[in-house]
Scaffold this motif. Structure first.
Motif, PDB file in Angstrom:
ATOM      1  N   ASP A 207      14.911  59.262 -41.185  1.00  0.00           N
ATOM      2  CA  ASP A 207      15.648  60.184 -40.714  1.00  0.00           C
ATOM      3  C   ASP A 207      15.803  60.059 -39.188  1.00  0.00           C
ATOM      4  N   LYS A 208      14.572  59.799 -38.443  1.00  0.00           N
ATOM      5  CA  LYS A 208      14.590  59.642 -37.130  1.00  0.00           C
ATOM      6  C   LYS A 208      15.486  58.463 -36.546  1.00  0.00           C
ATOM      7  N   CYS A 209      15.598  57.504 -37.075  1.00  0.00           N
ATOM      8  CA  CYS A 209      16.454  56.677 -36.797  1.00  0.00           C
ATOM      9  C   CYS A 209      18.004  57.082 -36.571  1.00  0.00           C
ATOM     10  N   VAL A 210      18.437  57.887 -37.563  1.00  0.00           N
ATOM     11  CA  VAL A 210      19.801  58.617 -37.296  1.00  0.00           C
ATOM     12  C   VAL A 210      19.702  59.676 -36.255  1.00  0.00           C
ATOM     13  N   VAL A 211      18.681  60.378 -36.292  1.00  0.00           N
ATOM     14  CA  VAL A 211      18.509  61.348 -35.133  1.00  0.00           C
ATOM     15  C   VAL A 211      18.597  60.683 -33.812  1.00  0.00           C
ATOM     16  N   ASP A 212      18.104  59.474 -33.429  1.00  0.00           N
ATOM     17  CA  ASP A 212      18.215  58.754 -32.315  1.00  0.00           C
ATOM     18  C   ASP A 212      19.608  58.352 -32.011  1.00  0.00           C
ATOM     19  N   GLN A 213      20.427  57.867 -33.008  1.00  0.00           N
ATOM     20  CA  GLN A 213      21.823  57.635 -32.823  1.00  0.00           C
ATOM     21  C   GLN A 213      22.578  58.554 -32.302  1.00  0.00           C
ATOM     22  N   LEU A 214      22.313  60.013 -33.062  1.00  0.00           N
ATOM     23  CA  LEU A 214      23.033  61.039 -32.805  1.00  0.00           C
ATOM     24  C   LEU A 214      22.856  61.750 -31.457  1.00  0.00           C
ATOM     25  N   ASP A 215      21.532  61.620 -31.125  1.00  0.00           N
ATOM     26  CA  ASP A 215      20.982  61.912 -29.980  1.00  0.00           C
ATOM     27  C   ASP A 215      21.967  61.351 -28.879  1.00  0.00           C
ATOM     28  N   THR A 216      21.652  59.830 -28.654  1.00  0.00           N
ATOM     29  CA  THR A 216      22.361  59.049 -27.754  1.00  0.00           C
ATOM     30  C   THR A 216      23.876  59.596 -27.553  1.00  0.00           C
ATOM     31  N   LYS A 217      24.493  59.633 -28.809  1.00  0.00           N
ATOM     32  CA  LYS A 217      25.960  60.139 -28.803  1.00  0.00           C
ATOM     33  C   LYS A 217      26.107  61.405 -28.102  1.00  0.00           C
ATOM     34  N   LEU A 218      25.113  62.438 -28.438  1.00  0.00           N
ATOM     35  CA  LEU A 218      24.947  63.785 -27.658  1.00  0.00           C
ATOM     36  C   LEU A 218      25.197  63.759 -26.188  1.00  0.00           C
ATOM     37  N   SER A 219      24.631  62.814 -25.624  1.00  0.00           N
ATOM     38  CA  SER A 219      24.583  62.694 -24.006  1.00  0.00           C
ATOM     39  C   SER A 219      25.965  61.990 -23.694  1.00  0.00           C
ATOM     40  N   GLU A 220      26.808  61.421 -24.307  1.00  0.00           N
ATOM     41  CA  GLU A 220      28.202  60.885 -23.867  1.00  0.00           C
ATOM     42  C   GLU A 220      29.042  61.997 -23.846  1.00  0.00           C
ATOM     43  N   SER A 221      29.824  61.841 -22.785  1.00  0.00           N
ATOM     44  CA  SER A 221      31.066  62.671 -22.677  1.00  0.00           C
ATOM     45  C   SER A 221      32.075  62.865 -23.782  1.00  0.00           C
ATOM     46  N   GLY A 222      32.469  63.990 -23.748  1.00  0.00           N
ATOM     47  CA  GLY A 222      33.839  64.167 -24.967  1.00  0.00           C
ATOM     48  C   GLY A 222      32.995  63.970 -26.555  1.00  0.00           C
ATOM     49  N   TYR A 223      31.669  63.748 -26.813  1.00  0.00           N
ATOM     50  CA  TYR A 223      31.382  63.783 -28.339  1.00  0.00           C
ATOM     51  C   TYR A 223      30.965  65.263 -28.570  1.00  0.00           C
ATOM     52  N   SER A 224      31.835  65.682 -29.562  1.00  0.00           N
ATOM     53  CA  SER A 224      31.956  67.151 -29.953  1.00  0.00           C
ATOM     54  C   SER A 224      30.975  67.302 -31.122  1.00  0.00           C
TER      55      SER A 224
ATOM     56  N   GLY B  11      34.436  71.615 -28.462  1.00  0.00           N
ATOM     57  CA  GLY B  11      33.070  71.672 -27.865  1.00  0.00           C
ATOM     58  C   GLY B  11      32.100  70.841 -28.258  1.00  0.00           C
ATOM     59  N   SER B  12      31.293  70.465 -27.320  1.00  0.00           N
ATOM     60  CA  SER B  12      29.813  69.765 -27.403  1.00  0.00           C
ATOM     61  C   SER B  12      28.764  70.470 -27.383  1.00  0.00           C
ATOM     62  N   PHE B  13      27.631  69.775 -27.643  1.00  0.00           N
ATOM     63  CA  PHE B  13      26.433  70.410 -27.393  1.00  0.00           C
ATOM     64  C   PHE B  13      26.290  71.314 -26.241  1.00  0.00           C
ATOM     65  N   LYS B  14      26.487  70.580 -25.151  1.00  0.00           N
ATOM     66  CA  LYS B  14      26.167  71.402 -23.737  1.00  0.00           C
ATOM     67  C   LYS B  14      27.321  72.680 -23.770  1.00  0.00           C
ATOM     68  N   ASP B  15      28.207  72.818 -24.595  1.00  0.00           N
ATOM     69  CA  ASP B  15      29.023  74.027 -24.526  1.00  0.00           C
ATOM     70  C   ASP B  15      28.337  75.150 -25.080  1.00  0.00           C
ATOM     71  N   LEU B  16      27.526  74.868 -26.118  1.00  0.00           N
ATOM     72  CA  LEU B  16      26.819  75.988 -26.640  1.00  0.00           C
ATOM     73  C   LEU B  16      25.907  76.804 -25.879  1.00  0.00           C
ATOM     74  N   LEU B  17      25.579  75.932 -24.578  1.00  0.00           N
ATOM     75  CA  LEU B  17      24.647  76.628 -23.707  1.00  0.00           C
ATOM     76  C   LEU B  17      25.395  77.066 -22.405  1.00  0.00           C
ATOM     77  N   LEU B  18      26.585  76.593 -22.166  1.00  0.00           N
ATOM     78  CA  LEU B  18      27.445  76.555 -20.922  1.00  0.00           C
ATOM     79  C   LEU B  18      28.652  77.509 -21.246  1.00  0.00           C
ATOM     80  N   SER B  19      29.429  77.627 -22.340  1.00  0.00           N
ATOM     81  CA  SER B  19      30.826  78.235 -22.461  1.00  0.00           C
ATOM     82  C   SER B  19      30.706  79.606 -22.295  1.00  0.00           C
ATOM     83  N   ASN B  20      31.729  79.964 -21.383  1.00  0.00           N
ATOM     84  CA  ASN B  20      32.087  81.583 -21.160  1.00  0.00           C
ATOM     85  C   ASN B  20      32.759  82.102 -22.134  1.00  0.00           C
ATOM     86  N   ILE B  21      33.269  81.609 -23.232  1.00  0.00           N
ATOM     87  CA  ILE B  21      33.872  82.218 -24.165  1.00  0.00           C
ATOM     88  C   ILE B  21      33.034  83.436 -25.080  1.00  0.00           C
ATOM     89  N   ALA B  22      33.487  84.574 -25.148  1.00  0.00           N
ATOM     90  CA  ALA B  22      32.846  85.709 -25.842  1.00  0.00           C
ATOM     91  C   ALA B  22      33.768  86.356 -26.620  1.00  0.00           C
TER      92      ALA B  22
END
Length: 569
Positions: free
Chosen positions: A530-547, A330-341
């Motif tokens: 560290d903000k430079c690292v955050v920016d790189q990860l932030d960009t990847k988080l918006s990409e499909s399939g980035y877990s 799962g990705s970031f979005k699944d933390l807020l959208l997954s229906n697993i319980a």
């Protein structure tokens, strides 16, 4: 009395380190809630993070943050290390985790009381090892046999110090068997183990090499230091044999070498899973003492399904949810959208399931994806962010706005605290709307209330409701731009699913998630480097399939993972 003497003598092997190496711990801290609840009470101060190595954590400043080169183990790491090294998970007559004997994690030099607690814990651990079934984890030969202790010092020391011992260190530990009066072989062995457990080379995670990095900026960590950093980041414990072998062969110097080990280690779910759950507890503010997690009890007349005794299982459900999302790809979005319980007898009825079909163990299920998207629709959150006998749109909305969307509504007007309103209100929403109607409340509550009103479809313990306990029909519709931080467009939102879909698209939400990972992994407050690292990860988080697991691996690929910079005095 003899053991007391040997315990004192065990410090001979570590005195030279104690006088030259101050003790420090990794950065710790917590964001506080600065929000007024539905009864007008206030706590905390809002999101923020203290200073950091660079002046502005909101602006990328290329470079490597200056850090301490001798961080101290965190208490959770201490427990894991003692478990993996010696097989000890509890000490004393009550068999409590060893870290419960220590003071809470803190920054700065070790205090005398804290140091004493380390000694006391070490003495109990050493005794438990030498008198119990785990003795061979420390010494597998006869302590009276020639060469046994020397070999034990070398082999055990390699694991305990996460590096080979120097000849001088071996000689110092051997002095423990040269006291007058002489101890028995078993007493000397126990004192030797105690000496290891109180050594700074065990309690600290030092980075002491001085080889300049190829880039010319900073100092390149040795392979042994990288191995330690990897294992304590991903597993919170000592390296395994494969990682030790790579370090001994100096095969942890390139990004590719580090990534190969990181991916191997991340795949070991039983060892990486605790990091995943610990991080997400932190991200979700469960470790924030000013947050509302698990503090609220509920009226059983209003909520007959409520039981205070169920709280631990509700927390265990969230831990299992976060881990399953991560290891399910799962990705970031699944933390807020997954229906697993994860359901058991304590929460089944709240989720509309038959409790007789479940026991005490949590069982993985899939709930209605439209009604139960993500962790914010689970019992643990909804029951924690409610009142005694009513929901709390303010608490729920404040959490979402502040911690999920990064909107700081500001501190409430002191004059407005403890306000109440009188009237015949048919819903909790109507009551809150009237309560927050005054002009001095609107600025904050125009931000806080809308996401909280959307969550009114869930009652005070998280059960779906169409009718408010006050008697009126639930209205979860809002018109707001609160959740659309990018373009400011007005949105019509009428369900939790719509709200969660907006959150996962909000630029600030992914940025906050990436920032929290960087701060948690590296043990420091947000900063410009560290903000430079955050920016790189932030960009990847918006990409499909980035877990989530992809992000964890990428944390090991930063320059600051392989290189350190000395802090300026």
């Amino acid at each position: 009395m003899r053991m007391r003497t040997l315990r004192h003598l065990s410090y001979i092997g570590t005195t030279i380190f104690l006088t030259s190496t101050p003790f420090f711990a990794g950065c710790t801290g917590a964001i506080e809630d600065g929000i007024e609840d539905d009864d007008g009470n206030t706590s905390g101060g809002g999101p923020g993070g203290g200073g950091g190595p660079a002046s502005n954590p909101e602006v990328c400043v290329p470079g490597i943050p200056a850090t301490t080169q001798i961080p101290r183990m965190l208490n959770r790491q201490y427990d894991n290390t003692v478990r993996d090294l010696l097989g000890i998970t509890g000490v004393g007559t009550d068999n409590k985790p060893p870290s419960e004997m220590l003071v809470d994690d803190f920054d700065g030099p070790l205090t005398p009381p804290a140091w004493q607690f380390y000694q006391d814990a070490a003495a109990l651990i050493a005794k438990a090892v030498m008198t119990g079934p785990n003795k061979s984890r420390f010494i597998s030969c006869d302590p009276s046999a020639s060469g046994c202790l020397e070999e034990t010092i070398k082999t055990f020391g390699r694991k305990a110090f996460r590096r080979p011992l120097t000849a001088e260190e071996v000689a110092r530990f051997q002095k423990l068997g040269q006291t007058t009066p002489a101890g028995t072989p078993d007493e000397v062995a126990e004192a030797t183990l105690l000496g290891f457990l109180v050594s700074p080379s065990f309690l600290l995670l030092p980075e002491l090499t001085t080889t300049p990095a190829e880039s010319g900026e900073g100092i390149k960590l040795s392979s042994h230091e990288v191995a330690t950093k990897l294992s304590y980041l991903l597993w919170g414990s000592i390296p395994d044999d494969m990682l030790n072998a790579a370090a001994d062969s100096n095969q942890l110097q390139t990004k590719e070498q580090i990534l190969a080990q990181a991916e191997r280690m991340i795949a070991v779910r039983e060892k990486t899973g605790p990091l995943v759950t610990a991080f997400h507890r932190n991200w979700a503010q469960m470790n924030n003492g000013s947050a509302h997690w698990w503090k609220m009890d509920h009226d059983t007349e209003t909520y007959p399904l409520y039981s205070a005794a169920a709280k631990p299982s509700w927390q265990a459900e969230l831990d299992a949810f976060f881990e399953e999302v991560a290891f399910g790809g799962g990705s970031f979005k699944d933390l807020l959208l997954s229906n697993i319980a994860f359901v058991n007898k304590d929460n089944a009825a709240i989720y509309g399931l038959d409790p007789s079909s479940y026991g005490a163990e949590l069982t993985k299920v899939e709930l209605d994806a439209n009604e139960r998207p993500g962790f914010l629709t689970r019992v643990g959150f909804l029951s924690s962010y409610s009142g005694f006998n009513a929901t709390s749109p303010i608490l729920r909305g404040a959490f979402i706005a502040t911690y999920m969307l990064g909107v700081n509504p500001g501190a409430p007007d002191p004059a407005a605290t403890m306000m109440t309103v009188q009237g015949d209100f048919k819903t909790q929403r109507a009551y809150v709307e009237e309560l927050t109607k005054p002009a001095n409340c609107k600025g904050c509550h125009s931000i806080v209330n809308p996401p909280g009103f959307v969550m009114e479809r869930y009652d005070g313990i998280g059960k779906l409701q169409t009718t408010d306990p006050r008697g009126g029909a639930i209205d979860a519709s809002v018109t707001t731009n609160t959740v659309n931080l990018g373009d400011g467009n007005v949105k019509e939102i009428s369900s939790a699913l719509q709200l969660m879909q907006e959150i996962v698209q909000a630029p600030k939400a992914t940025r906050l998630y990436a920032q929290e990972w960087v701060s948690y992994a590296f043990g420091r407050a947000p900063n410009g480097n560290d903000k430079c690292v955050v920016d790189q990860l932030d960009t990847k988080l918006s990409e499909s399939g980035y877990s989530v697991l992809d992000l964890m691996a990428d944390l090991t690929q930063t320059d600051s993972f392989r290189v350190r910079v000395r802090a300026t005095p």
